[in-house]
Design a protein around this motif. Structure first.
Motif, short mmCIF file in Angstrom:
data_model
loop_
_atom_site.label_atom_id
_atom_site.label_comp_id
_atom_site.label_asym_id
_atom_site.label_seq_id
_atom_site.Cartn_x
_atom_site.Cartn_y
_atom_site.Cartn_z
N UNK A 140 0.85 -1.20 0.00
CA UNK A 140 0.00 0.00 0.00
C UNK A 140 0.89 1.25 0.00
N UNK A 141 2.17 1.06 -0.28
CA UNK A 141 3.12 2.17 -0.32
C UNK A 141 3.13 2.81 -1.69
N UNK A 142 1.96 3.08 -2.20
CA UNK A 142 1.83 3.71 -3.52
C UNK A 142 1.58 5.20 -3.41
N UNK A 143 1.83 5.74 -2.24
CA UNK A 143 1.73 7.18 -1.97
C UNK A 143 0.30 7.70 -1.98
N UNK A 144 0.11 8.75 -1.27
CA UNK A 144 -1.10 9.55 -1.30
C UNK A 144 -2.39 8.86 -0.84
N UNK A 145 -2.40 8.18 0.31
CA UNK A 145 -3.71 7.79 0.84
C UNK A 145 -4.44 9.07 1.25
N UNK A 146 -5.72 9.16 0.95
CA UNK A 146 -6.47 10.40 1.18
C UNK A 146 -7.70 10.10 2.02
N UNK A 147 -8.00 10.99 2.98
CA UNK A 147 -9.18 10.88 3.84
C UNK A 147 -10.19 11.95 3.47
N UNK A 148 -11.47 11.62 3.68
CA UNK A 148 -12.55 12.61 3.53
C UNK A 148 -13.59 12.31 4.61
N UNK A 149 -14.27 13.35 5.05
CA UNK A 149 -15.33 13.21 6.05
C UNK A 149 -16.63 13.65 5.41
N UNK A 150 -17.67 12.80 5.48
CA UNK A 150 -18.96 13.17 4.89
C UNK A 150 -19.78 13.99 5.88
N UNK A 151 -20.93 14.48 5.45
CA UNK A 151 -21.76 15.36 6.29
C UNK A 151 -22.32 14.67 7.52
N UNK A 152 -22.26 13.35 7.56
CA UNK A 152 -22.70 12.59 8.73
C UNK A 152 -21.58 12.33 9.72
N UNK A 153 -20.38 12.86 9.44
CA UNK A 153 -19.24 12.65 10.32
C UNK A 153 -18.51 11.34 10.08
N UNK A 154 -18.88 10.62 9.03
CA UNK A 154 -18.21 9.36 8.69
C UNK A 154 -16.90 9.66 7.97
#
Length: 188
Positions: free
Chosen positions: A15-29
């Motif tokens: 999984x060392x392919x760079x750039x894991x990205x997080x996002x939070x939806x309007x429900x806090x998930x």
């Protein structure tokens, strides 16, 4: 914040392919997107986009689910994510028909997928080609300073955002179209 790993891929994957990205939806998930490949980062094959989601601020996570599909996404890199309503996630990435981000053919295009049921036992995705034109024609390396010249030309910090109507807007670099050969690095 903790430093507790949430996922370790199967033996023989990276999984060392760079750039894991997080996002939070309007429900806090919380939603995480990343690329997993077979083999080490220096010999990647079968690189694909995966999504994991958490409904409890990261205490527990869904199992990773593959996002991309189709012959033109045999190899994927640099996913980006944005989340809207609860469980609705938009993901974009570069995809190629190659078996590796490091091997020809380098027919990179921008793809987009959306799930409206990220927490389902088997989330479903609607996938589309963002633009019919190819945007890159070389390897895309994600080994940082270990990359060969010419493999980090994509201005990899492209993004996706939602407008006021919840429609995804994607800004991505294009190193092939309207880009004079003598001076071209990449157009956004």
């Amino acid at each position: 914040w903790t430093d507790t790993p949430i996922y370790t891929g199967p033996a023989g994957t990276s999984v060392q392919n760079a750039f894991p990205i997080l996002a939070v939806d309007r429900g806090g998930n919380v939603h995480l997107v990343f690329t997993q490949s077979s083999g080490p980062i220096t010999a990647r094959t079968n690189a694909h986009v995966f999504l994991m989601s958490s409904a409890d601020q990261g205490a527990t996570w869904t199992a990773p689910v593959r996002v991309d599909s189709g012959a033109n996404t045999n190899s994927t890199v640099m996913p980006y994510i944005v989340a809207g309503s609860p469980g609705v996630v938009d993901i974009t990435w570069y995809g190629s028909s190659s078996t590796s981000p490091d091997s020809a053919p380098f027919d990179w295009h921008v793809f987009f997928a959306q799930t409206t049921n990220a927490f389902a036992a088997s989330p479903t995705f609607t996938q589309v080609l963002v633009s019919p034109t190819q945007v890159h024609d070389a390897a895309i390396c994600s080994a940082g300073g270990g990359c060969a010249a010419g493999t980090r030309d994509m201005l990899e910090y492209y993004s996706v955002t939602l407008d006021n109507d919840g429609i995804a807007n994607i800004g991505f670099p294009d190193g092939m179209n309207n880009c004079p050969t003598a001076t071209c690095k990449s157009n956004a």
